[in-house]
Write a protein that holds these residues in place. Sequence first.
Motif, PDB file in Angstrom:
ATOM      1  N   UNK A 143       0.825  -1.206   0.000  1.00 10.16           N
ATOM      2  CA  UNK A 143       0.000   0.000   0.000  1.00 10.16           C
ATOM      3  C   UNK A 143       0.860   1.257   0.000  1.00 10.16           C
ATOM      4  N   UNK A 144       1.934   1.244   0.810  1.00  9.95           N
ATOM      5  CA  UNK A 144       2.805   2.425   0.914  1.00  9.95           C
ATOM      6  C   UNK A 144       3.647   2.603  -0.334  1.00  9.95           C
ATOM      7  N   UNK A 145       4.159   1.515  -0.886  1.00  8.72           N
ATOM      8  CA  UNK A 145       4.896   1.613  -2.159  1.00  8.72           C
ATOM      9  C   UNK A 145       4.000   2.224  -3.242  1.00  8.72           C
ATOM     10  N   UNK A 146       2.742   1.809  -3.273  1.00 11.43           N
ATOM     11  CA  UNK A 146       1.809   2.338  -4.267  1.00 11.43           C
ATOM     12  C   UNK A 146       1.514   3.814  -4.018  1.00 11.43           C
ATOM     13  N   UNK A 147       1.484   4.226  -2.740  1.00 12.67           N
ATOM     14  CA  UNK A 147       1.302   5.653  -2.416  1.00 12.67           C
ATOM     15  C   UNK A 147       2.459   6.471  -2.975  1.00 12.67           C
ATOM     16  N   UNK A 148       3.673   5.911  -2.909  1.00 14.82           N
ATOM     17  CA  UNK A 148       4.842   6.600  -3.464  1.00 14.82           C
ATOM     18  C   UNK A 148       4.661   6.785  -4.963  1.00 14.82           C
ATOM     19  N   UNK A 149       4.193   5.736  -5.643  1.00 10.52           N
ATOM     20  CA  UNK A 149       4.026   5.805  -7.094  1.00 10.52           C
ATOM     21  C   UNK A 149       2.920   6.771  -7.511  1.00 10.52           C
ATOM     22  N   UNK A 150       1.949   6.997  -6.618  1.00 10.89           N
ATOM     23  CA  UNK A 150       0.903   7.988  -6.914  1.00 10.89           C
ATOM     24  C   UNK A 150       1.494   9.392  -6.989  1.00 10.89           C
ATOM     25  N   UNK A 151       2.543   9.607  -6.213  1.00 12.16           N
ATOM     26  CA  UNK A 151       3.203  10.922  -6.210  1.00 12.16           C
ATOM     27  C   UNK A 151       4.201  11.031  -7.347  1.00 12.16           C
ATOM     28  N   UNK A 152       4.967   9.942  -7.555  1.00 10.00           N
ATOM     29  CA  UNK A 152       5.985   9.939  -8.618  1.00 10.00           C
ATOM     30  C   UNK A 152       6.121   8.509  -9.151  1.00 10.00           C
ATOM     31  N   UNK A 153       5.729   8.299 -10.403  1.00 14.63           N
ATOM     32  CA  UNK A 153       5.707   6.953 -10.990  1.00 14.63           C
ATOM     33  C   UNK A 153       7.091   6.476 -11.432  1.00 14.63           C
ATOM     34  N   UNK A 154       8.037   7.390 -11.540  1.00 15.25           N
ATOM     35  CA  UNK A 154       9.373   7.021 -12.029  1.00 15.25           C
ATOM     36  C   UNK A 154      10.293   6.619 -10.881  1.00 15.25           C
ATOM     37  N   UNK A 155       9.849   5.664 -10.080  1.00  9.92           N
ATOM     38  CA  UNK A 155      10.619   5.215  -8.908  1.00  9.92           C
ATOM     39  C   UNK A 155      11.042   3.765  -9.143  1.00  9.92           C
ATOM     40  N   UNK A 156      12.228   3.593  -9.710  1.00  8.08           N
ATOM     41  CA  UNK A 156      12.696   2.258 -10.108  1.00  8.08           C
ATOM     42  C   UNK A 156      12.727   1.290  -8.927  1.00  8.08           C
ATOM     43  N   UNK A 157      13.341   1.722  -7.798  1.00  5.17           N
ATOM     44  CA  UNK A 157      13.487   0.821  -6.660  1.00  5.17           C
ATOM     45  C   UNK A 157      12.140   0.413  -6.095  1.00  5.17           C
ATOM     46  N   UNK A 158      11.182   1.338  -6.092  1.00  6.11           N
ATOM     47  CA  UNK A 158       9.845   1.055  -5.565  1.00  6.11           C
ATOM     48  C   UNK A 158       9.141   0.019  -6.443  1.00  6.11           C
ATOM     49  N   UNK A 159       9.185   0.225  -7.750  1.00  2.00           N
ATOM     50  CA  UNK A 159       8.545  -0.716  -8.672  1.00  2.00           C
ATOM     51  C   UNK A 159       9.224  -2.088  -8.578  1.00  2.00           C
TER      52      UNK A 159
END
Length: 409
Positions: A143-159
């Motif tokens: 859920x938190x990783x997805x919250x990060x992607x809502x703010x910025x989708x270009x997050x390689x480590x998160x994806x």
Amino acid sequence: MELYLEWIQEYLLAIVAVAIMTVLFFHYLVEKDTGVKLSKRYRNSIFEAQSKVFLNATQYLISGNKDLAIKEILNAVDINRETIETYFALGGLFRSNGEIEKAISIHRSLIARENISESHRLRALKELAVDFDKGGFVDKAVETYKDVLKINRDQFEVIQSLCRIYEDVEDWDQAYHYRIMLSKVGHNNQAETISHILVQKAKIYFEKGEFAKSREDLEDAFRFAPSVSAKILRLRVQLHDGNLEQAKFSLLELLKEHPMYASFIFESLEEGFKGAEDDQEQYSTRLSMLRDYFLELDDSEFLSSPSVILSKVRLLKSRNLLERAYKIMEPWVKDHPHTSQAIYSEYIKLLIDLDKSSEVVKYTKDFLNSFHQSLTKHYCNECGYNSDEIFWRCPQCHSWETIQFRWKV
């Protein structure tokens, strides 16, 4: 590779601490040049005190004493509660020390701050996701990783983290979705991995008896990359569909390209599926005919592979065709005096079954002189993970198609 990773893990926090000291020094110079409303003496004293604290923390980290390093950074917080980097360092230390709840508390407090930049808030959110991930709170981490992607989708480590989680829990639809996303933001080619993921989806459909869906995902897998797992599943589909000649061609192609997977192929082909009893009986008949075809292959290219030799011998032994197995193994062992322990072991067992006493004594002596026990049948050539199970994705380092074969003694 493994030693390199251990070195990184051991000294990562020390490197972080040095980096934070650099940031503190940078902030000191900026404040000096921009005229922060503090006296020069006061600013100098804060910087000197924090520098001393971080030097002490770095020494403790290098010596492996994380508890004392945490105490030193807590002192840095007391000296100046406005330095964000100190909190990030402290959160990272708590997490690496296994104190996940404290790390979560720190990163949540940073997110809740009013006077924090959006870049720092995003970083704190990412750190919080890692806290949940390391702590085993998988749902919260996702859920938190997805919250990060809502703010910025270009997050390689998160994806990448989301890919790992969904592959771990075998949610292949989500794993496919995030691998596609990863291919768009990263520089590494994800085609091979995506192919494996689609094969996993196709395999589930096949074993459920949903053959149309299985073929669809398998075709997609080949469009991305002709992975070994895709080729093996195609063999299963061809046998189910009654395309025996095509299955023979596919087997030949696989053995030419990947002879070491000879045993994997037949283990995989024996896996069951849901369907009509007649379909299963016909499948078994075709599989038996494919085994016969494999046993009749007499190409020197194939017979140079120990995996092919052992696969043939074990198939023949399962049918009690011991003399045929002996005719294959006897010249191989003579031509390869330094062959693997597994072949020696199999050959000795075959000699015992055939009651060839004098040869048993000779080869047993040679075998015992060079004996090293093999613990597992398979291992990962990236991280060394061992398992008797076939794994296309390593459970330890998460790499795809790194499995190597070790015949178990």
